[in-house]
Enzyme design. Structure first.
Site, PDB file in Angstrom:
ATOM      1  N   ASN A 186       0.886  -1.171   0.000  1.00 57.53           N
ATOM      2  CA  ASN A 186       0.000   0.000   0.000  1.00 57.53           C
ATOM      3  C   ASN A 186       0.926   1.224   0.000  1.00 57.53           C
ATOM      4  O   ASN A 186       1.470   1.603   1.035  1.00 57.53           O
ATOM      5  CB  ASN A 186      -0.867  -0.051   1.265  1.00 57.53           C
ATOM      6  N   ARG A 194      -2.441  -2.158  -3.536  1.00 52.58           N
ATOM      7  CA  ARG A 194      -3.657  -1.373  -3.310  1.00 52.58           C
ATOM      8  C   ARG A 194      -3.583  -0.146  -4.223  1.00 52.58           C
ATOM      9  O   ARG A 194      -2.597   0.589  -4.192  1.00 52.58           O
ATOM     10  CB  ARG A 194      -3.738  -0.931  -1.859  1.00 52.58           C
ATOM     11  N   HIS A 214     -12.945   2.782  -0.112  1.00 56.90           N
ATOM     12  CA  HIS A 214     -12.983   1.727   0.924  1.00 56.90           C
ATOM     13  C   HIS A 214     -13.665   0.452   0.412  1.00 56.90           C
ATOM     14  O   HIS A 214     -14.207  -0.333   1.194  1.00 56.90           O
ATOM     15  CB  HIS A 214     -13.770   2.178   2.180  1.00 56.90           C
ATOM     16  N   LEU A 233     -15.609   3.012   9.593  1.00 56.65           N
ATOM     17  CA  LEU A 233     -15.350   4.241  10.341  1.00 56.65           C
ATOM     18  C   LEU A 233     -13.918   4.241  10.870  1.00 56.65           C
ATOM     19  O   LEU A 233     -13.624   3.693  11.931  1.00 56.65           O
ATOM     20  CB  LEU A 233     -16.348   4.364  11.511  1.00 56.65           C
ATOM     21  N   GLY A 234     -13.021   4.829  10.085  1.00 57.68           N
ATOM     22  CA  GLY A 234     -11.626   4.983  10.514  1.00 57.68           C
ATOM     23  C   GLY A 234     -11.318   6.468  10.499  1.00 57.68           C
ATOM     24  O   GLY A 234     -12.215   7.285  10.735  1.00 57.68           O
ATOM     25  N   ASN A 235     -10.073   6.844  10.213  1.00 58.80           N
ATOM     26  CA  ASN A 235      -9.780   8.270  10.056  1.00 58.80           C
ATOM     27  C   ASN A 235     -10.599   8.848   8.902  1.00 58.80           C
ATOM     28  O   ASN A 235     -11.165   9.919   8.988  1.00 58.80           O
ATOM     29  CB  ASN A 235      -8.285   8.482   9.832  1.00 58.80           C
ATOM     30  N   ARG A 287     -11.877  15.591   7.654  1.00 51.47           N
ATOM     31  CA  ARG A 287     -12.630  15.990   6.455  1.00 51.47           C
ATOM     32  C   ARG A 287     -14.075  16.314   6.816  1.00 51.47           C
ATOM     33  O   ARG A 287     -14.671  15.650   7.667  1.00 51.47           O
ATOM     34  CB  ARG A 287     -12.623  14.863   5.422  1.00 51.47           C
ATOM     35  N   ARG A 332     -10.523   8.649  20.073  1.00 53.23           N
ATOM     36  CA  ARG A 332     -10.293   8.297  21.479  1.00 53.23           C
ATOM     37  C   ARG A 332     -10.212   9.545  22.350  1.00 53.23           C
ATOM     38  O   ARG A 332     -10.792   9.608  23.428  1.00 53.23           O
ATOM     39  CB  ARG A 332      -8.995   7.488  21.631  1.00 53.23           C
ATOM     40  N   GLY A 386     -11.363   1.487  12.857  1.00 56.17           N
ATOM     41  CA  GLY A 386     -10.968   1.765  14.248  1.00 56.17           C
ATOM     42  C   GLY A 386     -12.115   2.245  15.112  1.00 56.17           C
ATOM     43  O   GLY A 386     -12.258   1.812  16.274  1.00 56.17           O
ATOM     44  N   GLY A 441     -15.574   2.109  14.199  1.00 56.23           N
ATOM     45  CA  GLY A 441     -16.684   1.144  14.097  1.00 56.23           C
ATOM     46  C   GLY A 441     -16.462  -0.066  14.989  1.00 56.23           C
ATOM     47  O   GLY A 441     -17.388  -0.598  15.595  1.00 56.23           O
ATOM     48  N   GLU A 442     -15.191  -0.503  15.087  1.00 60.35           N
ATOM     49  CA  GLU A 442     -14.891  -1.697  15.881  1.00 60.35           C
ATOM     50  C   GLU A 442     -14.827  -1.397  17.383  1.00 60.35           C
ATOM     51  O   GLU A 442     -15.085  -2.262  18.207  1.00 60.35           O
ATOM     52  CB  GLU A 442     -13.541  -2.288  15.435  1.00 60.35           C
ATOM     53  N   GLU A 465      -8.348  -5.494   4.914  1.00 66.74           N
ATOM     54  CA  GLU A 465      -8.201  -5.150   3.500  1.00 66.74           C
ATOM     55  C   GLU A 465      -7.006  -5.864   2.865  1.00 66.74           C
ATOM     56  O   GLU A 465      -7.045  -6.243   1.701  1.00 66.74           O
ATOM     57  CB  GLU A 465      -8.061  -3.635   3.357  1.00 66.74           C
TER      58      GLU A 465
END
Ligand code: ADP
Length: 403
Positions: free
Chosen positions: A7, A91, A180, A209-211, A241, A285, A331, A333-334, A384
């Site tokens: 990646n 990727r 994604h 749902l990550g950065n 964003r 967090r 990150g 979502g989990e 991924e």
């Protein structure tokens, strides 16, 4: 098969060396600060300690040379010869309208990738550099391209077209692409497996749902709509964003603040979203910590974040005409119990009945709704890299049959 998954970003390369049979990463790591004198390679072989190497890595070709060298290293490596790398899976962020699936990288594919640079000027050039660099070191090894966009490539035109003059679509390919895709595809398939139902029969909404963050509506295994658009700026609130906004604001803010195009772009991409709203951080967090302490800005920002997701879930239930599964991954979502709880609150009338205790204690892959809930809510960690490795394996095996 053993697949090196790459990646490549503008100044970093993340890699995993995956055994597709077991699905296990035999080694993983990253090179950061490429182009600088103090570049860092972090390498973690399976069941061994992490190592860090600092040195001058001037470009992607040298970075990949280091990655291959560390994979071969007698102390920290996992292979004895380069030929043990059966294939490389890259990727690639933007496949434009040309790729609705993963592909073997050929000269023709490279040409199309270059043509698509205009659509992803920040992401596609380093992806292309990474492919060229890998080819330079592994000229005989098959390379495959796995696109963030391809899972969404077959959305209906009424979902991907914007309310703009149609000529702009024809002239500049301006449309919704979505991103994604590998994650949405992976977790939606896993949801079907976990529910023990055929993927081709289910209506699924996936929240990555990550950065960066996006949500997708998946009908019978196909993405029919997604929240990111022409670029990854549209849709949900993200770390930095803005997501959806009134397009008239762009020129309005530029006028009021005297911003250039570049500055406006930076404001929308880097200083908006959660960091802009909370004034605290882009990191969820830290926002959750301030929320727990009752910080008013953090409370509003987190509510806005969850509210936007809920709005999309409602919209996608309408477009899908029902819902079998709602999946949370990435990150946030989990890990964010609050986000999952807020999104699913008062949704019993739509068949979603979250079990608070299961939500609170969820780890790994888990169903977190009550047994009586008509639609199931799932927590599924995304992977991924595994999707990239498995797609690569499939393409290479198909090629072997053909040749
Ligand atoms: P990326 O999109 O860069 O891959 P990740 O999927 O790792 O990012 O997600 C990063 C986000 O996940 C950050 O906002 C981080 O704060 C958030 N996150 C990680 N762990 C937790 C947690 N326990 N609770 C809430 N948010 C978390």
């Amino acid at each position: 098969m053993k697949v090196l998954v790459l990646n490549c970003g503008s100044s970093s390369i993340k890699y995993q060396f995956i055994d597709t049979e077991s699905g296990v990463a035999l080694a993983k790591g990253q090179v950061e600060r490429i182009g600088m004198s103090s570049a860092v390679l972090t390498h973690k072989p399976l069941e061994k300690d992490k190592i860090k190497i600092v040195g001058e890595i001037l470009d992607h070709t040298i970075a990949i040379e280091y990655v291959i060298a560390v994979l071969l290293s007698p102390n920290h490596g996992v292979i004895k010869d380069k030929s043990e790398i059966d294939a490389v899976g890259h990727r690639v962020v933007h496949g434009g309208e040309d790729f609705s699936g993963s592909v073997l990288v050929t000269d023709q594919v490279m040409r199309v990738l270059r043509e698509n640079i205009e659509l992803a000027p920040l992401h596609n050039p380093p992806n292309i550099k990474g492919i060229q660099a890998a080819k330079a070191h592994l000229p005989e090894t098959p390379m495959c391209g796995i696109f963030d966009t391809s899972f969404h490539a077959n959305m209906p035109d009424y979902a991907y077209l914007y309310g703009l003059p149609y000529e702009l679509y024809k002239r500049y390919k301006i449309r919704r692409y979505g991103f994604h895709g590998t994650s949405h595809r992976f977790v939606s398939k896993r949801a079907a497996e976990l529910l023990g139902k055929p993927y081709e029969e289910l209506k699924i909404i996936t929240c990555h749902l990550g950065n960066g963050a996006s949500i997708a509506a998946i009908d019978k295994g196909k993405s029919i709509d997604t929240s990111m658009g022409f670029t990854p700026l549209e849709g949900l609130l993200m770390g930095t964003r803005c997501g959806d906004l009134d397009p008239a604001l762009v020129t309005y803010i530029m006028g009021k603040e005297g911003l250039s195009l570049f500055e406006m772009n930076t404001l929308l991409n880097k200083h908006s979203g959660m960091v802009g709203l909370s004034g605290i951080s882009s990191d969820m967090r830290e926002i959750e910590e301030s929320y727990q302490e009752g910080n008013a800005r953090a409370v509003t920002a987190l509510k806005a974040y969850n509210y936007r997701i809920k709005k999309y879930v409602g919209a996608y239930i309408a477009t899908l005409g029902g819902l079998d599964a709602l999946v949370f991954t990435g990150g946030i979502g989990e890990n964010s119990v609050i986000t999952r709880k807020d999104v699913c609150e008062n949704m019993e009338y739509l068949g979603i009945d979250l079990d608070e205790e299961l939500n609170q204690n969820a780890t790994g892959e888990a169903i977190i709704t009550k047994d009586s809930s008509r639609a199931k809510v799932l927590r599924i960690p995304t992977n991924e890299e595994l999707v990239i490795a498995l797609d690569t394996e499939q393409i290479v095996k198909e090629q072997m049959v053909l040749s």
